[in-house]
Write a protein that holds these residues in place. Structure first.
Motif, mmCIF file in Angstrom:
data_model
loop_
_atom_site.group_PDB
_atom_site.id
_atom_site.type_symbol
_atom_site.label_atom_id
_atom_site.label_comp_id
_atom_site.label_asym_id
_atom_site.label_seq_id
_atom_site.Cartn_x
_atom_site.Cartn_y
_atom_site.Cartn_z
ATOM 1 N N GLU A 117 2.306 1.594 -3.459
ATOM 2 C CA GLU A 117 1.320 1.994 -4.269
ATOM 3 C C GLU A 117 1.198 3.727 -4.309
ATOM 4 O O GLU A 117 0.743 4.312 -5.367
ATOM 5 C CB GLU A 117 0.024 1.451 -4.240
ATOM 6 N N LYS A 118 1.078 4.038 -2.812
ATOM 7 C CA LYS A 118 0.978 5.450 -2.807
ATOM 8 C C LYS A 118 1.846 6.383 -3.578
ATOM 9 O O LYS A 118 1.788 7.272 -4.136
ATOM 10 C CB LYS A 118 1.069 5.675 -1.201
ATOM 11 N N ASN A 124 1.634 6.287 -7.122
ATOM 12 C CA ASN A 124 0.457 7.010 -7.855
ATOM 13 C C ASN A 124 0.774 8.674 -7.560
ATOM 14 O O ASN A 124 0.798 9.474 -8.426
ATOM 15 C CB ASN A 124 -0.677 6.849 -6.915
ATOM 16 N N GLU A 125 1.526 8.812 -6.589
ATOM 17 C CA GLU A 125 1.952 10.228 -6.171
ATOM 18 C C GLU A 125 2.828 10.917 -7.289
ATOM 19 O O GLU A 125 2.958 11.865 -7.796
ATOM 20 C CB GLU A 125 2.307 10.429 -4.743
ATOM 21 N N GLN A 166 0.886 -1.045 0.025
ATOM 22 C CA GLN A 166 0.092 -0.025 0.120
ATOM 23 C C GLN A 166 0.823 1.137 0.156
ATOM 24 O O GLN A 166 0.575 2.075 -0.581
ATOM 25 C CB GLN A 166 -0.935 -0.012 1.217
ATOM 26 N N ASP A 167 1.895 1.341 0.602
ATOM 27 C CA ASP A 167 2.838 2.384 0.852
ATOM 28 C C ASP A 167 3.448 2.533 -0.620
ATOM 29 O O ASP A 167 3.587 3.683 -1.000
ATOM 30 C CB ASP A 167 3.828 2.148 1.876
#
Length: 461
Positions: free
Chosen positions: A50-51, A54-55, A47-48
């Motif tokens: 992926e963040k 994306n950013e 999840q980290d």
């Protein structure tokens, strides 16, 4: 299956409960914690990452628009690194989840507090008896009695030899009046359970897929006790080619379906309980009560050398099964008493002496939280033998089947609680009738309650 959050929050309770099942089994909690921690870390890492991906992906376009190639390159490197982390974390997540699920799927249910501790049947506790064992001089075994009785054609009414020739050991062919008595017993049991006790009769499939057996707990732990059916023959292949022609995708799909492993049911508990699989029931429909008369198939892999003579332990046998679906533990425990009483009523009306036993932690089935066994008197063995087992399973099976109910409109769905029991094992009931109703001349008196089902016949001679 178990709620992993409950194990995280109450590890000592699970450890103690599994140790009651088998000393040392509770140590598995440490492995569960380790795999759960690895799973959660992998999920967080993914999840980290992926963040980050994306950013920074959004910023790359801005940097390129501003012709800042150095910043764009830096951001692209961060995105590439994040993608590698996502892939690696995904693999770690899948591996940890598989290990965790494998452990949880193989663990037995948690026994209730009032279940006595013990390793085997020696620690079971008698709850009560009904009827007095009949005094029979030199009682004969049911197999000897059944083989001595002849059909109209002169063959044994309990024909083991013919069955062995066609099917091997642990099979029997019933003939003539004994075959009719077996049918009469099943019909009587079904009429009693549907007509007086409110069970819905079901005629279920005898072949099920592995997911159905996983749902009720027979798989993955007890596969060796099951009979499997698999494969596709040339005739079927030619049929598929004729039907679909050049449509290879449909042919392959059919082959995959046909080649998937199916299992002969070990008990109608499996299809009856799976009737509520992957459903959200309305609370107003509960309790649900099902019954079925089916053949049952068991390899008896763990019973080598036991009861090799007669009909006590066969690979194929008939049984009338009872299954109940209820809301919660309070309803489940009340239903256990009711279900056991429904099974006892069969024995009472047949006037067969029996006793009720509360099973200990080591003798109870893996899916049960509490179990009563009914044991019927067998004169030839001068003892009581199991003829019914009635179990409360809590939400153990429901979690594996995703079977839930909703208390009211808009409420969060909750897992149902399930029960199952024999009402009764037809073959063993036939054994008990033969032995308890035997006469000195080798004939068998037909119990009064069965006579309407047997055309008024009073004696099998």
């Amino acid at each position: 299956m178990f709620d992993i959050r409950a194990i995280r929050d109450n590890p000592d309770a699970f450890r103690a409960a599994w140790n009651r099942r088998k000393p040392g089994l509770g140590d598995i909690v440490d492995q569960i914690h380790a795999h759960d921690a690895a799973l959660r870390k992998a999920v967080t890492d993914k999840q980290d990452a992926e963040k980050v991906r994306n950013e920074n992906s959004k910023l790359i376009g801005r940097a390129k628009a501003e012709k800042n190639e150095e910043e764009a390159a830096r951001l692209m490197a961060l995105v590439a690194e994040a993608k590698d982390t996502i892939e690696a974390a995904g693999e770690q997540e899948a591996a940890a989840r598989a290990l965790l699920d494998d452990i949880l799927m193989g663990l037995p249910n948690l026994p209730l507090a009032d279940v006595p501790e013990g390793e085997d049947e020696e620690s079971n506790v008698e709850q009560g008896r009904w009827g007095e064992p009949k005094r029979i001089n030199n009682p004969k075994d049911h197999a000897d009695l059944g083989e001595a009785l002849k059909s109209d054609a002169g063959f044994p009414q309990m024909d083991f030899d013919s069955a062995v020739k066609m099917s091997g050991a642990r099979f029997v062919a019933l003939r003539g009046p004994l075959a009719r008595m077996e049918r009469a017993l099943a019909a009587f049991m079904l009429d009693l359970q549907t007509g007086e006790h409110g069970y819905e009769e079901v005629s279920p499939p005898l072949l099920v897929k592995d997911q159905a057996l996983i749902g009720t707990g027979q798989l993955p732990k007890f596969e060796e006790d099951l009979f499997t059916v698999t494969g596709i023959d040339a005739k079927t292949m030619n049929y598929l080619i004729d039907r679909y022609g050049a449509d290879h995708a449909k042919i392959l799909a059919e082959i995959e379906e046909l080649e998937s492993k199916h299992f002969l049911i070990p008990t109608a508990e499996v299809p009856l309980t799976n009737l509520v699989r992957e459903q959200i029931l309305d609370a107003s429909r509960l309790p649900l009560r099902f019954t079925a008369h089916t053949p049952c198939f068991r390899s008896e892999a763990g019973s080598a050398g036991r009861d090799t003579k007669g009909m006590i332990r066969l690979h194929q046998f008939n049984k009338v099964e009872l299954v109940s679906i209820v809301e919660n533990e309070e309803a489940g425990l009340a239903e256990l008493e009711r279900m056991t009483g429904c099974a006892e009523e069969v024995l009472k009306r047949l006037d067969l002496p029996f006793r009720r036993m509360l099973l200990c932690t080591g003798d109870m089935g893996a899916g049960a939280r509490k179990t009563y066994d009914l044991e019927v008197w067998l004169p030839s063995q001068n003892t009581y033998r199991e003829i019914s087992s009635c179990s409360y399973c809590g939400d153990f099976q429901a979690r594996r089947m995703d079977a839930r109910f909703r208390k009211e409109a808009g409420a969060k769905p909750e897992f149902v609680h399930t029960l199952n029991g024999s009402g009764l094992a037809v073959g063993r009931t036939l054994v008990a009738v033969i032995e308890n109703y035997q006469n000195e001349d080798g004939s068998i008196t037909v119990p009064e309650v069965l006579r309407p089902y047997m055309g008024g016949l009073e004696t099998i001679a």
